[in-house]
Motif scaffolding. Sequence first.
Motif, short mmCIF file in Angstrom:
data_model
loop_
_atom_site.label_atom_id
_atom_site.label_comp_id
_atom_site.label_asym_id
_atom_site.label_seq_id
_atom_site.Cartn_x
_atom_site.Cartn_y
_atom_site.Cartn_z
N GLN A 1 -65.52 17.93 -37.16
CA GLN A 1 -64.53 17.81 -38.88
C GLN A 1 -64.40 19.30 -38.43
O GLN A 1 -64.85 20.45 -38.08
CB GLN A 1 -65.42 18.16 -39.91
CG GLN A 1 -66.34 18.65 -40.27
CD GLN A 1 -67.38 18.73 -39.79
OE1 GLN A 1 -68.54 17.29 -39.33
NE2 GLN A 1 -68.22 19.61 -39.07
N MET A 2 -63.19 20.00 -39.24
CA MET A 2 -62.74 21.06 -39.70
C MET A 2 -62.66 21.45 -40.84
O MET A 2 -61.38 20.57 -41.45
CB MET A 2 -61.55 21.72 -38.19
CG MET A 2 -62.23 23.19 -38.50
SD MET A 2 -62.89 24.41 -38.31
CE MET A 2 -63.26 24.43 -36.36
N ARG A 3 -62.63 22.29 -42.09
CA ARG A 3 -62.12 22.40 -43.48
C ARG A 3 -60.42 23.62 -43.23
O ARG A 3 -61.01 24.85 -42.18
CB ARG A 3 -62.09 23.10 -44.20
CG ARG A 3 -63.38 22.19 -44.46
CD ARG A 3 -64.65 22.58 -45.18
NE ARG A 3 -63.72 22.87 -46.54
CZ ARG A 3 -63.81 23.28 -48.04
NH1 ARG A 3 -65.47 24.30 -47.94
NH2 ARG A 3 -63.49 23.27 -49.56
N ARG B 1 -75.51 23.42 -43.52
CA ARG B 1 -74.05 23.65 -42.78
C ARG B 1 -72.49 24.22 -42.80
O ARG B 1 -71.91 24.75 -41.92
CB ARG B 1 -72.91 22.50 -43.87
CG ARG B 1 -73.66 20.88 -44.08
CD ARG B 1 -73.28 20.24 -43.98
NE ARG B 1 -72.02 20.58 -43.67
CZ ARG B 1 -71.93 18.40 -42.37
NH1 ARG B 1 -72.28 17.88 -41.60
NH2 ARG B 1 -70.50 18.91 -41.86
N ASN B 2 -73.76 25.35 -43.41
CA ASN B 2 -72.71 26.53 -43.07
C ASN B 2 -73.71 27.18 -41.84
O ASN B 2 -73.18 28.88 -42.16
CB ASN B 2 -73.84 28.04 -44.58
CG ASN B 2 -72.51 28.37 -45.06
OD1 ASN B 2 -71.67 28.57 -44.35
ND2 ASN B 2 -73.01 29.13 -46.25
N THR B 3 -72.97 26.74 -40.83
CA THR B 3 -73.29 27.13 -38.85
C THR B 3 -72.04 28.62 -39.03
O THR B 3 -70.48 28.35 -39.70
CB THR B 3 -72.93 26.16 -37.87
OG1 THR B 3 -73.67 25.48 -38.99
CG2 THR B 3 -72.93 26.76 -36.96
N ARG C 1 -68.45 32.71 -41.20
CA ARG C 1 -68.13 31.84 -42.36
C ARG C 1 -66.60 31.56 -42.36
O ARG C 1 -66.45 29.90 -42.23
CB ARG C 1 -68.69 31.25 -43.49
CG ARG C 1 -70.23 31.93 -43.67
CD ARG C 1 -71.37 30.80 -42.84
NE ARG C 1 -72.36 31.53 -43.25
CZ ARG C 1 -73.28 31.64 -41.68
NH1 ARG C 1 -72.99 31.20 -40.70
NH2 ARG C 1 -75.01 31.91 -42.61
N GLU C 2 -66.38 31.64 -42.33
CA GLU C 2 -64.69 31.36 -41.91
C GLU C 2 -64.04 32.07 -41.45
O GLU C 2 -64.00 33.37 -40.92
CB GLU C 2 -63.68 31.80 -43.47
CG GLU C 2 -62.99 31.46 -43.78
CD GLU C 2 -62.12 31.67 -45.46
OE1 GLU C 2 -63.01 31.66 -46.41
OE2 GLU C 2 -60.91 32.13 -45.45
N ARG D 1 -62.69 26.46 -41.37
CA ARG D 1 -64.40 26.77 -42.25
C ARG D 1 -64.47 25.53 -41.50
O ARG D 1 -63.80 24.41 -40.96
CB ARG D 1 -64.03 26.79 -43.22
CG ARG D 1 -64.38 28.01 -44.15
CD ARG D 1 -64.35 28.13 -45.55
NE ARG D 1 -63.50 28.63 -46.89
CZ ARG D 1 -63.70 28.88 -47.80
NH1 ARG D 1 -64.70 27.43 -48.64
NH2 ARG D 1 -62.29 29.22 -48.71
N ASP D 2 -65.94 25.99 -41.67
CA ASP D 2 -66.93 24.75 -41.19
C ASP D 2 -67.37 24.57 -40.09
O ASP D 2 -66.34 23.88 -39.00
CB ASP D 2 -66.56 23.72 -41.46
CG ASP D 2 -67.71 22.40 -41.44
OD1 ASP D 2 -68.98 22.66 -41.73
OD2 ASP D 2 -67.84 20.75 -42.37
N ASN E 1 -70.02 24.05 -38.14
CA ASN E 1 -71.04 22.90 -37.68
C ASN E 1 -70.24 22.00 -36.79
O ASN E 1 -68.92 21.86 -37.16
CB ASN E 1 -71.69 22.27 -38.97
CG ASN E 1 -72.46 21.18 -38.90
OD1 ASN E 1 -73.70 21.47 -38.03
ND2 ASN E 1 -72.12 19.71 -39.12
N ASN F 1 -76.69 22.96 -47.53
CA ASN F 1 -75.41 24.07 -47.80
C ASN F 1 -75.54 24.93 -46.60
O ASN F 1 -74.79 24.86 -45.59
CB ASN F 1 -75.05 25.14 -48.89
CG ASN F 1 -73.60 25.32 -48.97
OD1 ASN F 1 -73.04 24.88 -48.40
ND2 ASN F 1 -73.57 26.51 -50.29
#
Length: 207
Positions: free
Chosen positions: A77-79, A27-29, A51-52, A138-139, A141, A24
Amino acid sequence: MDFHPWVIMVIALISFKIFFLFNNALRNTGFNENYTVTLGNQHVLFLNQGREVQLSLDRSSGAGFQSKEYFGSGYFQMRIKLPDKDSAGVVTAFYISTTTNSYGTDTKLYTVHLPLVANDGGRSKANYSNVPFQAHFRDFNIDGCPSIPTNPNKECHSTKYWWNGKKYNHLNPNQLKAYENVRKKYMTYDYCADRRRYPTPPPECIR
Ligand SMILES: *[C@@H]1O[C@H](CO)[C@@H](O)[C@H](O)[C@H]1NC(C)=O
């Protein structure tokens, strides 16, 4: 000496927990490490220590950001959480744009949150009584091999990068099924299938 089964179980659970904490953290870039705002500074809100990110769209502006670097290859990727109201006529997109170099292409990652240019064959106009439209991302990375279009990194296509492995060339049967389910359940329009608007489908539609 033998361990009692529950001791083994506790050790397994702790390792599991450590793995996830570690994973986590990796990934929590934070946003600033990889991305920069390119549009609508006043419409970008950083949440949860970067982070968001929330992008807002109202009558005055939309917003967008892009990766700081170009990448010769990668697994991106991207959330994304789309606006929770009726947002017909609003585009929220994560996309790539490529520049050709002597070895292939270099890619930059972009997001935009803007009033629509074209969907539903242009039928939908944004209903501005619903503003602001808010989208969340979010995400941040990026698993990528940095490259510079004027000085391309030829290492980017080597197998030392895991995403260049053959299994990442295509979706596996389970992923394909999940992808088709999402299309079936949530997709209301596909410009690649809109022959009235595009008698010849745009190049990215051909697969
Ligand atoms: C726009 O949104 C408002 C509030 O949700 C709604 O009352 C109205 O009917 C919508 N207008 C159109 C044209 O959909």
